[in-house]
Design an enzyme around this catalytic site. Structure first.
Site, PDB file in Angstrom:
ATOM      1  N   LYS A   1       6.265   6.503   6.523  1.00  0.00           N
ATOM      2  CA  LYS A   1       5.852   5.607   7.604  1.00  0.00           C
ATOM      3  C   LYS A   1       7.075   5.138   8.380  1.00  0.00           C
ATOM      4  O   LYS A   1       8.052   4.693   7.780  1.00  0.00           O
ATOM      5  CB  LYS A   1       5.131   4.363   7.044  1.00  0.00           C
ATOM      6  CG  LYS A   1       3.903   4.683   6.240  1.00  0.00           C
ATOM      7  CD  LYS A   1       3.389   3.471   5.490  1.00  0.00           C
ATOM      8  CE  LYS A   1       2.230   3.870   4.601  1.00  0.00           C
ATOM      9  NZ  LYS A   1       1.823   2.781   3.690  1.00  0.00           N
TER      10      LYS A   1
ATOM     11  N   HIS B   1       0.819  -1.216   0.000  1.00  0.00           N
ATOM     12  CA  HIS B   1       0.000   0.000   0.000  1.00  0.00           C
ATOM     13  C   HIS B   1       0.855   1.269   0.000  1.00  0.00           C
ATOM     14  O   HIS B   1       1.989   1.274   0.482  1.00  0.00           O
ATOM     15  CB  HIS B   1      -0.892   0.039   1.247  1.00  0.00           C
ATOM     16  CG  HIS B   1      -1.799  -1.134   1.357  1.00  0.00           C
ATOM     17  ND1 HIS B   1      -2.335  -1.546   2.556  1.00  0.00           N
ATOM     18  CD2 HIS B   1      -2.273  -1.998   0.431  1.00  0.00           C
ATOM     19  CE1 HIS B   1      -3.098  -2.606   2.363  1.00  0.00           C
ATOM     20  NE2 HIS B   1      -3.080  -2.917   1.073  1.00  0.00           N
TER      21      HIS B   1
ATOM     22  N   ASP C   1      -6.925  -6.052  -1.417  1.00  0.00           N
ATOM     23  CA  ASP C   1      -5.584  -6.510  -1.781  1.00  0.00           C
ATOM     24  C   ASP C   1      -5.613  -7.643  -2.792  1.00  0.00           C
ATOM     25  O   ASP C   1      -4.606  -7.944  -3.418  1.00  0.00           O
ATOM     26  CB  ASP C   1      -4.800  -6.900  -0.529  1.00  0.00           C
ATOM     27  CG  ASP C   1      -4.379  -5.667   0.266  1.00  0.00           C
ATOM     28  OD1 ASP C   1      -3.981  -5.821   1.443  1.00  0.00           O
ATOM     29  OD2 ASP C   1      -4.457  -4.547  -0.293  1.00  0.00           O
TER      30      ASP C   1
ATOM     31  N   TYR D   1       2.778   2.163  13.607  1.00  0.00           N
ATOM     32  CA  TYR D   1       3.565   3.024  12.735  1.00  0.00           C
ATOM     33  C   TYR D   1       3.066   4.461  12.769  1.00  0.00           C
ATOM     34  O   TYR D   1       1.869   4.707  12.835  1.00  0.00           O
ATOM     35  CB  TYR D   1       3.632   2.504  11.299  1.00  0.00           C
ATOM     36  CG  TYR D   1       2.354   2.050  10.663  1.00  0.00           C
ATOM     37  CD1 TYR D   1       1.702   0.894  11.072  1.00  0.00           C
ATOM     38  CD2 TYR D   1       1.812   2.753   9.602  1.00  0.00           C
ATOM     39  CE1 TYR D   1       0.546   0.456  10.471  1.00  0.00           C
ATOM     40  CE2 TYR D   1       0.659   2.318   8.980  1.00  0.00           C
ATOM     41  CZ  TYR D   1       0.039   1.176   9.414  1.00  0.00           C
ATOM     42  OH  TYR D   1      -1.110   0.747   8.798  1.00  0.00           O
TER      43      TYR D   1
END
Ligand SMILES: Cc1cn([C@H]2C[C@H](O)[C@@H](COP(=O)(O)OP(=O)(O)O[C@H]3O[C@H](C)C(=O)[C@H](O)[C@H]3O)O2)c(=O)[nH]c1=O
Length: 187
Positions: free
Chosen positions: A72, A62, A170, A132
């Site tokens: 991130k 992603h 996904d 994250y």
């Protein structure tokens, strides 16, 4: 804090020191000064966490497109995971190349994934938790992705990977060859 860079420029692995004593350990898991010194002046404005109950759970690959592209800073706080970043910067000498690192609470490793990379992971144990920091708010319309098993990228996922765990989203991500030029590389 140990710092490791990669041949794929921009990605950085940061490993805070664990200060051990008879109770366990203490670690400074984030310091703005050290992060800026090694990764640049970024501002984190959102923290994320997800738990994957089954080992082999695969989330990704992603990224968010502009104007909500995200950097991130990723770590594992329970279980273990194999974390992957793919260079999707058009014109990059490492376009389409990937790196993978195993993150666990014990090794304390953190992967910095700047904008211009697709990110994903595979859980290696039950009840794996990923935490994250991100540099841009979530934007559903800028939420984009890439096929986890694109042969043109060739990520060597751990044997435990279970495609049955893929989210509907996904299961239908595009191949790298089909991806618009969301990011361009600059020296
Ligand atoms: C990312 C995100 C998602 N959501 C909502 C959207 C869905 O209703 C639900 C699950 O989202 P998604 O299936 O995209 O979650 P993951 O598959 O874990 O995706 C994440 O995991 C991969 C590895 C990443 O690197 C991204 O940060 C992120 O895409 O949470 C939010 O409300 N805020 C958010 O910041």
């Amino acid at each position: 804090m140990e710092i490791k860079s990669f041949d794929v420029s921009g990605l950085t692995l940061l490993t805070p020191h664990h200060i051990g004593d008879e109770r366990g350990y203490f670690a400074e898991t984030f310091r703005a000064d050290l992060f800026a010194q090694h990764c640049g002046n970024w501002t984190f404005i959102q923290d994320n966490e997800s738990r994957s109950v089954r080992p082999g759970t695969i989330r990704g690959l992603h990224f968010q497109s502009e104007p909500h592209a995200q950097g991130k800073l990723v770590r594992c706080t329970a279980g273990a995971l194999f974390d992957v970043a793919v260079d999707i910067r058009q014109g990059s000498p490492t376009f389409g190349q990937w790196i993978g690192e195993t993150l666990t609470p014990d090794n304390g490793k953190q992967l910095w994934v700047p904008p211009g990379f697709a990110h994903g992971f595979c859980s290696l144990e039950p009840d794996t938790v990923i935490c994250y920091k991100v540099t841009a708010y979530y934007s559903a319309e800028c939420d984009k992705g890439l096929r986890w098993d694109d042969p043109a990228i060739g990520v060597k996922w751990p044997d435990v990977v279970d495609p049955e765990t893929l989210s509907p989203k996904d299961r239908q991500q595009p191949l790298l060859a089909e991806l618009p030029a969301y990011f361009t590389w600059s020296e």
